[in-house]
Design a protein around this motif. Structure first.
Motif, PDB file in Angstrom:
ATOM      1  N   GLU A   1      13.894  -5.086  50.641  1.00 31.76           N
ATOM      2  CA  GLU A   1      14.886  -4.139  50.114  1.00 31.76           C
ATOM      3  C   GLU A   1      14.636  -3.801  48.642  1.00 31.76           C
ATOM      4  O   GLU A   1      14.042  -4.580  47.907  1.00 31.76           O
ATOM      5  CB  GLU A   1      16.300  -4.717  50.253  1.00 31.76           C
ATOM      6  CG  GLU A   1      16.999  -4.317  51.525  1.00 31.76           C
ATOM      7  CD  GLU A   1      17.272  -2.818  51.670  1.00 31.76           C
ATOM      8  OE1 GLU A   1      16.924  -2.033  50.770  1.00 31.76           O
ATOM      9  OE2 GLU A   1      17.839  -2.445  52.709  1.00 31.76           O
ATOM     10  N   VAL A   2      15.112  -2.638  48.278  1.00 30.12           N
ATOM     11  CA  VAL A   2      14.986  -2.147  46.905  1.00 30.12           C
ATOM     12  C   VAL A   2      16.384  -1.824  46.379  1.00 30.12           C
ATOM     13  O   VAL A   2      17.161  -1.161  47.073  1.00 30.12           O
ATOM     14  CB  VAL A   2      14.162  -0.841  46.885  1.00 30.12           C
ATOM     15  CG1 VAL A   2      14.191  -0.200  45.520  1.00 30.12           C
ATOM     16  CG2 VAL A   2      12.730  -1.097  47.323  1.00 30.12           C
ATOM     17  N   TYR A   3      16.696  -2.336  45.195  1.00 39.12           N
ATOM     18  CA  TYR A   3      18.013  -2.053  44.606  1.00 39.12           C
ATOM     19  C   TYR A   3      17.873  -1.589  43.163  1.00 39.12           C
ATOM     20  O   TYR A   3      17.138  -2.216  42.379  1.00 39.12           O
ATOM     21  CB  TYR A   3      18.887  -3.322  44.598  1.00 39.12           C
ATOM     22  CG  TYR A   3      19.181  -3.862  45.966  1.00 39.12           C
ATOM     23  CD1 TYR A   3      20.080  -3.220  46.826  1.00 39.12           C
ATOM     24  CD2 TYR A   3      18.541  -5.015  46.417  1.00 39.12           C
ATOM     25  CE1 TYR A   3      20.335  -3.712  48.093  1.00 39.12           C
ATOM     26  CE2 TYR A   3      18.792  -5.513  47.684  1.00 39.12           C
ATOM     27  CZ  TYR A   3      19.693  -4.868  48.519  1.00 39.12           C
ATOM     28  OH  TYR A   3      19.936  -5.357  49.776  1.00 39.12           O
ATOM     29  N   ASN A   4      18.580  -0.546  42.810  1.00 43.87           N
ATOM     30  CA  ASN A   4      18.712  -0.213  41.393  1.00 43.87           C
ATOM     31  C   ASN A   4      19.696  -1.215  40.778  1.00 43.87           C
ATOM     32  O   ASN A   4      20.706  -1.567  41.398  1.00 43.87           O
ATOM     33  CB  ASN A   4      19.226   1.213  41.207  1.00 43.87           C
ATOM     34  CG  ASN A   4      18.140   2.235  41.491  1.00 43.87           C
ATOM     35  OD1 ASN A   4      16.963   1.876  41.631  1.00 43.87           O
ATOM     36  ND2 ASN A   4      18.499   3.502  41.571  1.00 43.87           N
ATOM     37  N   ALA A   5      19.377  -1.648  39.555  1.00 39.16           N
ATOM     38  CA  ALA A   5      20.177  -2.720  38.942  1.00 39.16           C
ATOM     39  C   ALA A   5      20.346  -2.436  37.459  1.00 39.16           C
ATOM     40  O   ALA A   5      19.399  -2.589  36.684  1.00 39.16           O
ATOM     41  CB  ALA A   5      19.473  -4.063  39.151  1.00 39.16           C
ATOM     42  N   GLY A   6      21.523  -1.982  37.094  1.00 35.97           N
ATOM     43  CA  GLY A   6      21.763  -1.691  35.683  1.00 35.97           C
ATOM     44  C   GLY A   6      23.253  -1.742  35.395  1.00 35.97           C
ATOM     45  O   GLY A   6      24.040  -2.182  36.239  1.00 35.97           O
ATOM     46  N   GLY A   7      23.611  -1.262  34.230  1.00 38.86           N
ATOM     47  CA  GLY A   7      25.020  -1.261  33.855  1.00 38.86           C
ATOM     48  C   GLY A   7      25.803  -0.144  34.541  1.00 38.86           C
ATOM     49  O   GLY A   7      27.044  -0.156  34.553  1.00 38.86           O
ATOM     50  N   GLY A   8      25.080   0.835  35.097  1.00 44.17           N
ATOM     51  CA  GLY A   8      25.717   1.938  35.816  1.00 44.17           C
ATOM     52  C   GLY A   8      26.738   2.669  34.950  1.00 44.17           C
ATOM     53  O   GLY A   8      26.657   2.677  33.711  1.00 44.17           O
ATOM     54  N   ARG A   9      27.727   3.232  35.618  1.00 45.19           N
ATOM     55  CA  ARG A   9      28.812   3.909  34.881  1.00 45.19           C
ATOM     56  C   ARG A   9      29.679   2.888  34.131  1.00 45.19           C
ATOM     57  O   ARG A   9      30.408   3.243  33.214  1.00 45.19           O
ATOM     58  CB  ARG A   9      29.675   4.724  35.855  1.00 45.19           C
ATOM     59  CG  ARG A   9      29.106   6.084  36.191  1.00 45.19           C
ATOM     60  CD  ARG A   9      29.069   6.973  34.952  1.00 45.19           C
ATOM     61  NE  ARG A   9      28.612   8.323  35.228  1.00 45.19           N
ATOM     62  CZ  ARG A   9      28.205   9.168  34.280  1.00 45.19           C
ATOM     63  NH1 ARG A   9      28.166   8.801  33.010  1.00 45.19           N
ATOM     64  NH2 ARG A   9      27.820  10.385  34.591  1.00 45.19           N
ATOM     65  N   HIS A  10      29.552   1.616  34.513  1.00 48.38           N
ATOM     66  CA  HIS A  10      30.363   0.568  33.893  1.00 48.38           C
ATOM     67  C   HIS A  10      29.938   0.313  32.449  1.00 48.38           C
ATOM     68  O   HIS A  10      30.779   0.038  31.582  1.00 48.38           O
ATOM     69  CB  HIS A  10      30.192  -0.708  34.725  1.00 48.38           C
ATOM     70  CG  HIS A  10      30.867  -1.912  34.169  1.00 48.38           C
ATOM     71  ND1 HIS A  10      32.223  -2.096  34.236  1.00 48.38           N
ATOM     72  CD2 HIS A  10      30.371  -3.005  33.538  1.00 48.38           C
ATOM     73  CE1 HIS A  10      32.538  -3.244  33.666  1.00 48.38           C
ATOM     74  NE2 HIS A  10      31.434  -3.811  33.223  1.00 48.38           N
ATOM     75  N   ALA A  11      28.623   0.374  32.171  1.00 46.40           N
ATOM     76  CA  ALA A  11      28.140   0.044  30.818  1.00 46.40           C
ATOM     77  C   ALA A  11      26.902   0.875  30.489  1.00 46.40           C
ATOM     78  O   ALA A  11      25.809   0.593  30.982  1.00 46.40           O
ATOM     79  CB  ALA A  11      27.798  -1.441  30.729  1.00 46.40           C
ATOM     80  N   ASN A  12      27.089   1.919  29.719  1.00 48.14           N
ATOM     81  CA  ASN A  12      25.951   2.736  29.283  1.00 48.14           C
ATOM     82  C   ASN A  12      26.269   3.339  27.935  1.00 48.14           C
ATOM     83  O   ASN A  12      27.436   3.416  27.538  1.00 48.14           O
ATOM     84  CB  ASN A  12      25.640   3.820  30.322  1.00 48.14           C
ATOM     85  CG  ASN A  12      26.790   4.791  30.503  1.00 48.14           C
ATOM     86  OD1 ASN A  12      26.995   5.685  29.695  1.00 48.14           O
ATOM     87  ND2 ASN A  12      27.579   4.595  31.565  1.00 48.14           N
ATOM     88  N   CYS A  13      25.228   3.740  27.218  1.00 55.94           N
ATOM     89  CA  CYS A  13      25.458   4.322  25.893  1.00 55.94           C
ATOM     90  C   CYS A  13      24.254   5.152  25.476  1.00 55.94           C
ATOM     91  O   CYS A  13      23.146   4.948  25.979  1.00 55.94           O
ATOM     92  CB  CYS A  13      25.677   3.224  24.846  1.00 55.94           C
ATOM     93  SG  CYS A  13      24.296   2.072  24.721  1.00 55.94           S
ATOM     94  N   SER A  14      24.496   6.075  24.565  1.00 57.22           N
ATOM     95  CA  SER A  14      23.373   6.779  23.944  1.00 57.22           C
ATOM     96  C   SER A  14      22.932   5.947  22.748  1.00 57.22           C
ATOM     97  O   SER A  14      23.631   5.012  22.323  1.00 57.22           O
ATOM     98  CB  SER A  14      23.802   8.175  23.490  1.00 57.22           C
ATOM     99  OG  SER A  14      24.627   8.066  22.345  1.00 57.22           O
ATOM    100  N   MET A  15      21.773   6.307  22.211  1.00 61.63           N
ATOM    101  CA  MET A  15      21.261   5.590  21.043  1.00 61.63           C
ATOM    102  C   MET A  15      22.265   5.646  19.882  1.00 61.63           C
ATOM    103  O   MET A  15      22.567   4.625  19.269  1.00 61.63           O
ATOM    104  CB  MET A  15      19.947   6.274  20.651  1.00 61.63           C
ATOM    105  CG  MET A  15      19.103   5.519  19.720  1.00 61.63           C
ATOM    106  SD  MET A  15      18.542   4.004  20.461  1.00 61.63           S
ATOM    107  CE  MET A  15      16.997   4.481  21.063  1.00 61.63           C
ATOM    108  N   ILE A  16      22.797   6.837  19.611  1.00 57.88           N
ATOM    109  CA  ILE A  16      23.695   6.899  18.451  1.00 57.88           C
ATOM    110  C   ILE A  16      25.055   6.236  18.741  1.00 57.88           C
ATOM    111  O   ILE A  16      25.683   5.689  17.843  1.00 57.88           O
ATOM    112  CB  ILE A  16      23.861   8.333  17.871  1.00 57.88           C
ATOM    113  CG1 ILE A  16      24.255   9.338  18.918  1.00 57.88           C
ATOM    114  CG2 ILE A  16      22.622   8.782  17.145  1.00 57.88           C
ATOM    115  CD1 ILE A  16      24.398  10.765  18.367  1.00 57.88           C
ATOM    116  N   GLU A  17      25.454   6.224  19.983  1.00 61.00           N
ATOM    117  CA  GLU A  17      26.674   5.474  20.335  1.00 61.00           C
ATOM    118  C   GLU A  17      26.437   3.972  20.154  1.00 61.00           C
ATOM    119  O   GLU A  17      27.314   3.240  19.684  1.00 61.00           O
ATOM    120  CB  GLU A  17      27.087   5.765  21.789  1.00 61.00           C
ATOM    121  CG  GLU A  17      27.636   7.177  22.000  1.00 61.00           C
ATOM    122  CD  GLU A  17      27.735   7.582  23.469  1.00 61.00           C
ATOM    123  OE1 GLU A  17      28.196   8.705  23.737  1.00 61.00           O
ATOM    124  OE2 GLU A  17      27.319   6.788  24.352  1.00 61.00           O
TER     125      GLU A  17
END
Ligand SMILES: NC(=O)c1ccc[n+]([C@@H]2O[C@H](COP(=O)([O-])OP(=O)(O)OC[C@H]3O[C@@H](n4cnc5c(N)ncnc54)[C@H](O)[C@@H]3O)[C@@H](O)[C@H]2O)c1
Length: 357
Positions: free
Chosen positions: A273-289
């Protein structure tokens, strides 16, 4: 005896795996030769973290072996054999910029090293679960073709696009796109891991990370985005933003939450199986943020400048969709949001740098 074997055990994900699994397995075997220092210089050295593991976890055993060399891996697998129940393969050359400097080294660590680990798994402990930390760079720069709009602090995907709600899923093509040599060597490894699951029926799982982060990253300019950013916030060292007006968006997952995904997978593995694994909509930011948050948490103004040229193939907007994983493993959820993660990175980094937290 139940053993977990972790490659890259002194790195961010490896060391989190050691800590997480130390009370779930009788013995934790770590394989790490501190190649990260060769890649990124003193900032990248993981020796401090290996020492910490050896001090903190009495059932941790370290091997300074090189995953590129079967002759260094084989004796370990011969010794522990089928007692090995879980392999977390997190050793890698992790930077796309660095890969272009030494393509042979990059490929031999990422692709051949992964093949070596899979063969050791197949020959010595075929029932063990094999977890591979892949990357969203396997999608190359395909995410940059999405319809993006510019807001005041970030690039964002068009609200009408199906990826708006949850992010990018596993069906995005990994083909006919610019990956960087790092992305290409990880694609080779990613597909090999899938194949050992599909062809040999082994319990292999691929986790395609967004930005992985946490307090035990040896952040360096070329790798370890939030860790290095916070280090600069604390020390006053200069930080350079490369391109996209500093509005490029990454999702960030705390190493604990990722390793907790591994734990859920281990208990009920699905072959290949293959899963994407990240912060998703729960935790993301731009560089300046992210810079604004680091300034707020550290209480320091950051010393940074902007360079017009973006990193080759760098994503403009990437947010992982974890819907598939959550459907397969409904007991899992994130425990850290972005601020909590950054606060933890700040406190541990300040301690490591001997500065007041
Ligand atoms: N950190 C991220 O943002 C991120 C994002 C996506 C995917 N990933 C993937 O996750 C995995 C873990 O990343 P990380 O951030 O923990 O990296 P890291 O550099 O902190 O840890 C990797 C460890 O592997 C060791 N290593 C490298 N080559 C080795 C070799 N030939 N033999 C033995 N040990 C070796 C290094 O010394 C290092 O301690 C990697 O596969 C990486 O590509 C990381």
């Amino acid at each position: 005896m139940n053993i977990v074997l972790v490659t890259g055990s002194a790195g961010l994900i490896g060391s989190e795996s050691v800590a997480f699994f130390s009370d779930k397995f009788d013995l934790v075997i770590g394989v790490d030769n501190n190649l990260r220092q060769y890649f990124f210089g003193a900032d990248g050295s993981t020796e401090w973290n290996r020492d910490r593991l050896q001090n903190d976890f009495s059932n941790y055993r370290h091997y300074k072996a090189d995953i590129r060399k079967v002759e260094e891996l084989e004796p370990i697998f011969q010794e522990y054999g089928t007692d090995i129940k879980l392999i977390v393969h997190a050793a890698a050359q992790p930077s796309h910029d660095w890969a272009a400097r030494e393509p042979f080294t990059d490929f031999s660590v990422n692709a051949t090293g992964t093949l070596n680990m899979l063969e050791m798994n197949r020959l010595h402990c075929p029932d063990a679960v094999f977890i591979f930390t892949s990357t969203n760079k396997v999608y190359g720069d395909n995410p940059n073709n999405l319809p993006l709009i510019e807001t005041e602090t970030r690039w964002e995907i068009d609200h009408n696009h199906p990826y708006f709600e949850n992010g990018i899923d596993e069906f995005m093509s990994i083909d006919q796109t610019k990956h960087s040599l790092f992305g290409a060597s990880k694609v080779a490894a990613d597909v090999l891991v899938q194949e050992y699951g599909r062809y040999f029926g082994m319990k292999t799982g691929v986790f395609r990370g967004g930005c992985l982060t946490g307090p035990n990253h040896s952040g360096a300019q070329l790798h370890g985005f939030l860790s290095y950013l916070m280090k600069c916030a604390i020390t006053g060292n200069h930080y350079t933003i490369f391109g996209y007006k500093g509005k490029q968006v990454r999702d960030n997952i705390h190493s604990y939450d990722l390793v907790n995904m591994f734990w859920h997978y281990y208990q009920n593995p699905r072959s290949g199986e293959v899963y994407n694994a990240g912060g998703g909509r729960h935790a993301n930011c731009s560089m300046i943020e992210a810079i604004a948050l680091c300034e707020e948490i550290s209480g320091n103004k950051m010393n940074y400048s902007y360079s017009e040229t973006n990193r080759i193939g760098d994503h403009i907007w990437y947010v992982s969709d974890l819907t598939k994983f959550k459907k397969h493993y409904p007991g899992w959820d994130w425990t850290y949001d972005l601020r909590q993660t950054l606060e933890q990175i700040h406190d541990s980094m300040a301690k490591r740098l001997n500065q007041p937290a």
